[in-house]
Design a protein around this motif. Structure first.
Motif, mmCIF file in Angstrom:
data_model
loop_
_atom_site.group_PDB
_atom_site.id
_atom_site.type_symbol
_atom_site.label_atom_id
_atom_site.label_comp_id
_atom_site.label_asym_id
_atom_site.label_seq_id
_atom_site.Cartn_x
_atom_site.Cartn_y
_atom_site.Cartn_z
ATOM 1 N N LEU A 203 0.420 5.707 -6.077
ATOM 2 C CA LEU A 203 -0.115 6.128 -7.300
ATOM 3 C C LEU A 203 -1.338 5.093 -7.235
ATOM 4 O O LEU A 203 -1.875 4.050 -6.708
ATOM 5 C CB LEU A 203 1.244 4.110 -8.690
ATOM 6 N N LYS A 204 -2.341 5.765 -8.210
ATOM 7 C CA LYS A 204 -3.262 5.573 -7.333
ATOM 8 C C LYS A 204 -3.427 4.169 -7.955
ATOM 9 O O LYS A 204 -5.033 3.162 -7.443
ATOM 10 C CB LYS A 204 -4.622 6.060 -8.243
ATOM 11 N N VAL A 205 -3.184 3.629 -9.039
ATOM 12 C CA VAL A 205 -3.770 2.105 -10.003
ATOM 13 C C VAL A 205 -2.961 0.807 -8.036
ATOM 14 O O VAL A 205 -3.902 -0.042 -7.935
ATOM 15 C CB VAL A 205 -2.861 1.651 -10.749
ATOM 16 N N GLU A 206 -2.018 1.196 -7.858
ATOM 17 C CA GLU A 206 -1.071 0.120 -6.487
ATOM 18 C C GLU A 206 -2.279 0.580 -5.305
ATOM 19 O O GLU A 206 -2.712 0.194 -4.997
ATOM 20 C CB GLU A 206 -0.013 1.040 -6.265
ATOM 21 N N SER A 207 -2.456 1.881 -4.888
ATOM 22 C CA SER A 207 -3.440 1.494 -3.999
ATOM 23 C C SER A 207 -4.881 0.810 -4.328
ATOM 24 O O SER A 207 -6.095 0.180 -3.224
ATOM 25 C CB SER A 207 -3.819 3.394 -3.637
ATOM 26 N N ALA A 208 -5.800 1.311 -5.449
ATOM 27 C CA ALA A 208 -6.732 0.631 -5.847
ATOM 28 C C ALA A 208 -6.077 -1.423 -5.724
ATOM 29 O O ALA A 208 -7.323 -2.023 -5.487
ATOM 30 C CB ALA A 208 -7.093 0.847 -6.809
ATOM 31 N N ALA A 209 -4.808 -1.460 -6.395
ATOM 32 C CA ALA A 209 -4.989 -2.613 -6.130
ATOM 33 C C ALA A 209 -4.646 -3.675 -4.706
ATOM 34 O O ALA A 209 -5.453 -4.410 -4.144
ATOM 35 C CB ALA A 209 -3.660 -3.039 -6.692
ATOM 36 N N GLY A 210 -4.807 -2.291 -3.845
ATOM 37 C CA GLY A 210 -4.479 -3.194 -3.057
ATOM 38 C C GLY A 210 -5.263 -3.532 -1.829
ATOM 39 O O GLY A 210 -6.251 -3.765 -1.311
ATOM 40 N N ALA A 211 -6.510 -2.126 -1.910
ATOM 41 C CA ALA A 211 -7.853 -2.670 -1.642
ATOM 42 C C ALA A 211 -8.997 -3.540 -2.331
ATOM 43 O O ALA A 211 -9.701 -4.796 -1.315
ATOM 44 C CB ALA A 211 -8.667 -1.158 -2.576
ATOM 45 N N ILE A 212 -8.349 -4.021 -3.640
ATOM 46 C CA ILE A 212 -9.538 -4.825 -4.020
ATOM 47 C C ILE A 212 -8.905 -5.479 -3.445
ATOM 48 O O ILE A 212 -9.433 -7.252 -3.446
ATOM 49 C CB ILE A 212 -9.139 -4.770 -5.969
ATOM 50 N N ARG A 213 -7.460 -6.179 -3.343
ATOM 51 C CA ARG A 213 -6.945 -7.338 -3.028
ATOM 52 C C ARG A 213 -7.608 -7.885 -2.072
ATOM 53 O O ARG A 213 -7.649 -9.207 -1.556
ATOM 54 C CB ARG A 213 -5.223 -7.224 -2.957
ATOM 55 N N ARG A 214 -7.077 -6.894 -0.596
ATOM 56 C CA ARG A 214 -8.148 -7.111 0.322
ATOM 57 C C ARG A 214 -9.571 -7.601 0.557
ATOM 58 O O ARG A 214 -10.107 -8.188 1.507
ATOM 59 C CB ARG A 214 -8.004 -5.900 1.363
ATOM 60 N N LEU A 215 -10.613 -7.456 -0.591
ATOM 61 C CA LEU A 215 -11.890 -7.412 -0.649
ATOM 62 C C LEU A 215 -12.004 -8.448 -1.251
ATOM 63 O O LEU A 215 -12.455 -9.681 -0.667
ATOM 64 C CB LEU A 215 -12.434 -6.710 -1.460
ATOM 65 N N ASN A 216 -11.016 -9.401 -2.778
ATOM 66 C CA ASN A 216 -11.206 -10.439 -2.987
ATOM 67 C C ASN A 216 -9.641 -10.858 -4.019
ATOM 68 O O ASN A 216 -9.537 -10.445 -4.878
ATOM 69 C CB ASN A 216 -12.185 -10.603 -4.051
ATOM 70 N N SER A 217 -9.199 -11.524 -2.791
ATOM 71 C CA SER A 217 -7.795 -11.596 -3.404
ATOM 72 C C SER A 217 -7.530 -12.655 -4.630
ATOM 73 O O SER A 217 -6.710 -12.525 -5.718
ATOM 74 C CB SER A 217 -6.745 -12.736 -3.016
ATOM 75 N N ALA A 218 -9.035 -12.944 -5.062
ATOM 76 C CA ALA A 218 -8.889 -14.118 -6.376
ATOM 77 C C ALA A 218 -9.206 -13.234 -7.595
ATOM 78 O O ALA A 218 -8.485 -13.758 -9.190
ATOM 79 C CB ALA A 218 -10.719 -15.072 -6.657
ATOM 80 N N VAL A 219 -9.522 -11.775 -7.320
ATOM 81 C CA VAL A 219 -9.564 -11.600 -8.461
ATOM 82 C C VAL A 219 -7.767 -10.758 -9.005
ATOM 83 O O VAL A 219 -6.786 -9.927 -8.414
ATOM 84 C CB VAL A 219 -10.171 -10.067 -7.981
ATOM 85 N N LYS A 220 -7.609 -10.614 -10.260
ATOM 86 C CA LYS A 220 -6.604 -10.071 -11.111
ATOM 87 C C LYS A 220 -6.169 -9.263 -10.876
ATOM 88 O O LYS A 220 -7.245 -9.080 -11.613
ATOM 89 C CB LYS A 220 -6.023 -10.998 -11.822
ATOM 90 N N VAL A 221 -5.769 -8.071 -11.033
ATOM 91 C CA VAL A 221 -5.486 -6.391 -10.926
ATOM 92 C C VAL A 221 -4.717 -6.331 -12.129
ATOM 93 O O VAL A 221 -3.334 -6.688 -11.579
ATOM 94 C CB VAL A 221 -5.314 -5.817 -9.888
ATOM 95 N N GLN A 222 -5.190 -5.544 -13.391
ATOM 96 C CA GLN A 222 -4.008 -5.381 -14.436
ATOM 97 C C GLN A 222 -3.739 -3.816 -14.563
ATOM 98 O O GLN A 222 -4.279 -3.166 -14.480
ATOM 99 C CB GLN A 222 -3.993 -5.751 -15.511
ATOM 100 N N PRO A 223 -3.079 -3.056 -13.273
ATOM 101 C CA PRO A 223 -2.469 -1.473 -13.548
ATOM 102 C C PRO A 223 -1.672 -1.203 -14.727
ATOM 103 O O PRO A 223 -1.437 -1.878 -15.464
ATOM 104 C CB PRO A 223 -1.095 -1.828 -11.890
#
Ligand SMILES: [Zn+2]
Length: 385
Positions: A203-223
């Motif tokens: 799922l794109k939202v899962e893939s995106a959440a992984g990329a964001i987490r690698r860059l900045n783990s403090a960001v809360k991603v809501q898929p």
């Protein structure tokens, strides 16, 4: 009397001093500004609840950003009532007509049991991480805190959503929501840099959440792996401070526009087609146009190519998405001027940027009271560029 004592005696004669109670009354009744000029370390333990912090060392440099009306009453507060005298004199010299010093400073404010607050502070990790932001007066610590507390919703984790997500995450936007129901396909990778070969089929939202987490783990991603429609758009959008529209089909754009107008949420809109891209910002200002002011009705289906058929230079959504990210940051921080009432057009083939002015239409849906705005059904499809 020493020279310093003489100066203080002179200031006491020339600067009007008021009690903390009077300062509070002026804030409540005369819309006066209460400015706490103590240093950042001093306010950690507390500051007056209605005060704005502007440390003495930056006072002259930044007062205009805080107060541009020279007649507005300003009460200055420090720790004990001395630095505020010097600060008040300096503001008078800058042309502020009604400046006061708060007697006894924050010490007396506390003794009088007036309302205080503990200001939010960046932790050491964030101070280091966002050091280049803290150096810019227009962002600074308070701006960075605003970004961390902000919630931004990306419509589409595709070509436009990719750079927006990465740069907003890098900038420290605290919560990033992503609406996209699609999965990553190989034809996406020509432009959708959030995803990679290792996330094909995800799922794109899962893939995106992984990329964001690698860059900045403090960001809360809501898929939100859903298709937006009239039944869910208000619920999803209402959780956010700002929307970045990176969808490429007209019907979804109308749906997002109508929901943003109804909810009073700014919408940074981007679109790309082959070598051309557009960015505009629909703000909540009553004089600003919305998407329907520009395009009152959706074009017929045969006139509206979707991403699957239109084709786009892969780099172009990178350029346009980054312009959307810049607009989003400016709107969140309330700085500079944005593209409300303007469309920025970029022609990549002929390296041409141009700005078109757009007017608000008085007959448009955005001129209505929010309660009167109905969210009309659309076809259930969201296609990321
Ligand atoms: Zn409108």
């Amino acid at each position: 009397m020493s020279g310093y004592e003489q100066r203080v005696a002179y200031l006491r004669e020339t600067i009007k001093e008021i009690s903390p109670e009077d300062a509070l009354r002026m804030v409540e009744e005369q819309k006066a500004l209460l400015i706490d000029v103590r240093d950042g370390d001093e306010i950690k333990q507390g500051m007056p609840e209605p005060a704005q912090h502007l440390s003495r060392s930056f006072l002259e440099m930044r007062i205009h950003d805080v107060c541009s009306e020279k007649e507005r009453p300003i009460a200055i507060l420090c720790a004990g009532g001395l630095r505020s005298l010097f600060a008040a004199e300096s503001l008078k010299n800058l042309g502020y007509a009604n400046v006061y010093s708060v007697m006894g400073g924050y010490k007396r404010w506390k003794e009088a049991s007036l309302r205080s607050k503990i200001p939010a502070q960046l932790n050491e990790r964030d101070k280091e991480r966002y050091a280049r932001h803290l150096l810019i007066p227009e962002v600074g610590e308070s701006g960075q805190l605003k970004l961390i507390q902000s919630k931004v919703l990306l419509l589409g984790a595709g070509g436009l959503g990719s750079p927006v997500a990465m740069y907003l995450a890098a900038a420290g936007v605290g919560t990033i929501g992503i609406v996209d129901a699609d999965i990553v396909e190989s034809s996406n990778l020509q432009r959708q840099i959030l995803h990679g070969e290792d996330t094909l089929g995800m799922l794109k939202v899962e893939s995106a959440a992984g990329a964001i987490r690698r860059l900045n783990s403090a960001v809360k991603v809501q898929p939100h792996p859903v298709y937006l429609d009239e039944s869910n758009v208000l619920d999803i959008l209402s959780e956010y401070d700002l929307v970045v529209d990176g969808t490429d089909n007209f019907k979804t754009r109308y749906l997002i526009n109508d929901a943003c107008v109804k909810l009073g949420i700014p919408n940074v809109h981007g679109a790309v087609y082959r070598f051309e891209g557009y960015v505009t910002t629909f703000t909540t200002s009553s004089s600003a146009p919305c998407y329907r002011c520009i395009y009152p009705e959706p074009p017929p289906a045969e006139m509206a190519p979707s991403c699957a058929e239109a084709g786009v230079l892969g780099i172009l959504p990178g350029v346009i998405g980054l312009l959307q990210a810049v607009e989003a940051i400016k709107v969140l921080l309330g700085i500079g001027s944005n593209l409300a009432g303007k469309i920025l057009k970029y022609d990549a083939l002929h390296h041409d940027f141009s700005v078109l002015e757009v007017e608000k239409e008085e007959q448009c849906l955005c001129a209505k009271h929010p309660d009167e705005i109905e969210i009309m059904p659309i076809e259930p499809q969201v296609c990321a560029v």
